[in-house]
Design an enzyme around this catalytic site. Structure first.
Site, PDB file in Angstrom:
ATOM      1  N   LYS A   1     -18.078  70.741  17.167  1.00 38.74           N
ATOM      2  CA  LYS A   1     -17.985  70.690  15.711  1.00 38.74           C
ATOM      3  C   LYS A   1     -16.869  69.760  15.268  1.00 38.74           C
ATOM      4  O   LYS A   1     -15.792  69.740  15.872  1.00 38.74           O
ATOM      5  CB  LYS A   1     -17.728  72.094  15.161  1.00 38.74           C
ATOM      6  CG  LYS A   1     -18.886  73.052  15.415  1.00 38.74           C
ATOM      7  CD  LYS A   1     -18.445  74.490  15.220  1.00 38.74           C
ATOM      8  CE  LYS A   1     -19.523  75.431  15.750  1.00 38.74           C
ATOM      9  NZ  LYS A   1     -19.022  76.802  15.857  1.00 38.74           N
TER      10      LYS A   1
ATOM     11  N   ARG B   1     -14.825  86.509  18.672  1.00 40.37           N
ATOM     12  CA  ARG B   1     -13.420  86.187  18.368  1.00 40.37           C
ATOM     13  C   ARG B   1     -13.366  85.571  16.972  1.00 40.37           C
ATOM     14  O   ARG B   1     -14.391  85.309  16.357  1.00 40.37           O
ATOM     15  CB  ARG B   1     -12.880  85.177  19.378  1.00 40.37           C
ATOM     16  CG  ARG B   1     -13.771  83.938  19.473  1.00 40.37           C
ATOM     17  CD  ARG B   1     -13.290  82.956  20.529  1.00 40.37           C
ATOM     18  NE  ARG B   1     -14.347  82.067  20.956  1.00 40.37           N
ATOM     19  CZ  ARG B   1     -14.733  80.976  20.312  1.00 40.37           C
ATOM     20  NH1 ARG B   1     -14.157  80.640  19.190  1.00 40.37           N
ATOM     21  NH2 ARG B   1     -15.708  80.230  20.778  1.00 40.37           N
TER      22      ARG B   1
ATOM     23  N   VAL C   1     -12.291  78.764  15.183  1.00 40.02           N
ATOM     24  CA  VAL C   1     -11.467  77.667  14.667  1.00 40.02           C
ATOM     25  C   VAL C   1     -11.700  77.472  13.162  1.00 40.02           C
ATOM     26  O   VAL C   1     -10.760  77.289  12.394  1.00 40.02           O
ATOM     27  CB  VAL C   1     -11.805  76.360  15.429  1.00 40.02           C
ATOM     28  CG1 VAL C   1     -11.141  75.168  14.782  1.00 40.02           C
ATOM     29  CG2 VAL C   1     -11.406  76.467  16.891  1.00 40.02           C
TER      30      VAL C   1
ATOM     31  N   GLU D   1     -24.112  82.745  15.743  1.00 39.71           N
ATOM     32  CA  GLU D   1     -24.572  81.389  15.439  1.00 39.71           C
ATOM     33  C   GLU D   1     -26.094  81.346  15.459  1.00 39.71           C
ATOM     34  O   GLU D   1     -26.747  81.894  16.350  1.00 39.71           O
ATOM     35  CB  GLU D   1     -23.992  80.391  16.451  1.00 39.71           C
ATOM     36  CG  GLU D   1     -22.476  80.279  16.326  1.00 39.71           C
ATOM     37  CD  GLU D   1     -21.896  79.085  17.082  1.00 39.71           C
ATOM     38  OE1 GLU D   1     -22.649  78.416  17.815  1.00 39.71           O
ATOM     39  OE2 GLU D   1     -20.689  78.839  16.915  1.00 39.71           O
TER      40      GLU D   1
ATOM     41  N   ARG E   1     -11.492  68.690  11.384  1.00 43.71           N
ATOM     42  CA  ARG E   1     -10.617  68.901  12.544  1.00 43.71           C
ATOM     43  C   ARG E   1      -9.953  67.567  12.875  1.00 43.71           C
ATOM     44  O   ARG E   1     -10.600  66.642  13.339  1.00 43.71           O
ATOM     45  CB  ARG E   1     -11.438  69.355  13.754  1.00 43.71           C
ATOM     46  CG  ARG E   1     -12.123  70.687  13.550  1.00 43.71           C
ATOM     47  CD  ARG E   1     -12.725  71.140  14.866  1.00 43.71           C
ATOM     48  NE  ARG E   1     -13.476  72.379  14.705  1.00 43.71           N
ATOM     49  CZ  ARG E   1     -13.887  73.118  15.731  1.00 43.71           C
ATOM     50  NH1 ARG E   1     -13.630  72.728  16.966  1.00 43.71           N
ATOM     51  NH2 ARG E   1     -14.565  74.229  15.526  1.00 43.71           N
TER      52      ARG E   1
END
Lengths: 188, 304
Positions: free
Chosen positions: B24, B79, B82, B62, B126
């Protein structure tokens, strides 16, 4: 003090002289004379085209240098950092350029990837680890054919041959840690 | 989010189609590809997955969405991810705080509608210490200075400060830049301004790539799928993301010469001039650099 500065294949000869009191910690006013070598080849038989002196006030800031062109009043905030000996990362507002400062005189000019001839040394572009060697000594290779895979920062990079030829020497072993510039493979 | 008392709370989706080599690069919320009905359907499905495995705390389910609007389970990430800030910015909820509260045994008290109704549009970039013009080659080194834009609708989650040395051993992410606005168009306009002002001095970054990306018509009109970025990057054949003008090159040459002058004068203030050995070494390094630049790295990819 005179520098030869190469950006995108164009070389400028720049003479920097302080104009009055200048401090390396805070800056000052400089007089610059810029000569342009339009062909990208520096030749002693041809005088570079000269432009009138530029007066630039350079102030040292947190980011780098704040340059003020006295003739126009234009202000540009820049930073230039020598990342590898001779290679400067020049960071202008909105754009970065790479400058090679005081590079050795070279008649061939800016050689592109396709122009490589003669014996070529393929070196590590940055520190890392050799994860795979894809060829062996004596192999015939095509231009851009993968030679070595180097890993750094969780990234793998396959280094391609700069020319078609034969592998003359493999200078590293798989698993070896290498410094930037370390010789990996020689192609003849 | 799922607590220890049987409550499973699905959140509004994140759109992560802008990927380079299956990693990503840009994430946004909400997705322009979903209607509120489809969002509800997908959220129900995600909640069923979490319940089926008795999951607690924060997790991401997802899905892949096809051209017909059908969606398919891909994987579950057990979890915090990001890209969680885009969810926080469109819902106004603090996911990390809720992770801690859930772990302490507290009950989820967020109304279901609040978690599932985006109240803004958020986009995350990012930002990596990589040179996009050299096949995204990592660019480790010392971060000399930072200029991070601020103001309303901007969040910058970064792990570097001036003086920080980006090491060669780890992932080269510098920052997650999150920008939001009332609409997607507002968020993109703001993002353009923020990316233009953002400066990281000392290393190459992917900022020039993002400045290019967010001005592409396909991005502006949200006409993309997971193959879009690899396709357009291949079509560019390594063409630089930003082309300096003659004026830029002039400013650059002057900046380099003046900086070299400062460096030389600082060096002589502390030590003698360079020894002949040093000059040889310097010349060798410059030659070496030239051959490195000639033998352009093909392409760097993140190890999965």
């Amino acid at each position: 003090m005179t520098f030869e500065v190469d950006i995108a294949g164009k070389t400028r000869q720049i003479t920097v002289e302080p104009d009055g009191a200048v401090s390396s910690a805070t800056g000052g006013v400089f007089r610059l004379r810029i000569g342009e070598m339009r062909s990208g080849v520096i030749s002693s038989s041809r005088a570079p085209e000269m432009t009138p002196d530029l007066i630039i006030s350079a102030r040292v800031t947190d980011l780098g240098l704040s340059l003020r062109y006295e003739s126009t009043g234009e202000v540009v905030d820049v930073a230039a950092i020598e990342r590898v000996a001779g290679e400067w990362l020049v960071q202008l507002p909105h754009i970065d350029v790479t400058a090679v400062v005081d590079r050795r005189r070279h008649e061939s000019g800016g050689a592109g990837a396709a122009a490589a001839t003669g014996v070529q040394r393929v070196t590590a572009p940055m520190p890392g680890r050799v994860v795979r060697i894809l060829v062996k000594a004596g192999d015939e290779v095509a231009v851009r054919q993968g030679l070595v895979v180097v890993e750094a920062m969780k990234m793998e990079n396959e280094l391609g041959s700069p020319k078609a030829g034969r592998v003359k020497e493999i200078a590293v072993a798989e698993g070896a840690s290498v410094e930037a510039g370390r010789l990996l493979v020689v192609i003849e | 989010l799922a607590d220890h008392h049987g409550t499973v709370l699905p959140f509004v989706e994140r759109e992560c189609s802008i990927q380079r080599r299956h990693q990503k690069v840009v994430e946004e919320s909400p997705s322009t590809a979903l209607t509120p009905e489809k969002r509800r359907e997908m959220a129900d499905c995600a909640a069923r997955v979490a319940r089926a495995v008795g999951y607690t705390n924060a997790g991401t389910i997802e899905f892949l969405l096809d051209e017909q609007g059908q969606f398919y389970f891909l994987e579950m990430n057990t979890r915090l991810q990001v890209e969680h800030p885009v969810t926080e910015q469109v819902t106004g909820l603090d996911l990390v705080q809720w992770q801690i509260r859930i772990a302490r045994g507290e009950r989820l008290t967020i109304p279901a509608e609040r978690a599932l109704t985006p109240r803004a549009h958020a986009i995350e970039c990012r930002i990596y210490a990589e040179d996009p013009d050299r096949g995204f080659m990592p660019s480790p080194g010392l971060v000399r200075a930072l200029a991070v834009p601020g103001g309303p609708g901007i969040r910058d989650d970064r792990g570097v400060a001036p003086g920080y040395e980006i090491p060669v051993f780890y992932d080269s992410m510098i920052s997650k830049l999150i920008v939001w606005g009332d609409t997607r168009a507002d968020a993109i306009t703001r993002l353009g301004r923020v990316l233009d002002e953002y400066r990281v001095i000392g290393v190459h970054t992917t900022l020039p790539f993002f400045r290019w990306l967010i001005r592409q018509p396909e991005f502006l009109e949200a006409r993309f799928d997971t193959t879009y970025l690899d396709r357009v990057l291949a079509d560019r054949h390594g063409q630089p993301f930003a082309q300096p003008t003659t004026t830029d090159e002039e400013h650059g040459a002057i900046a380099a010469a003046l900086s070299a002058w400062f460096l030389a004068h600082r060096a002589t203030a502390t030590a003698g001039g360079p020894s002949s050995e040093g000059k040889w070494r310097q010349a060798a390094l410059v030659e070496n650099l030239r051959s490195t630049l000639a033998a352009r790295p093909n392409d760097w990819r993140r190890r999965s």
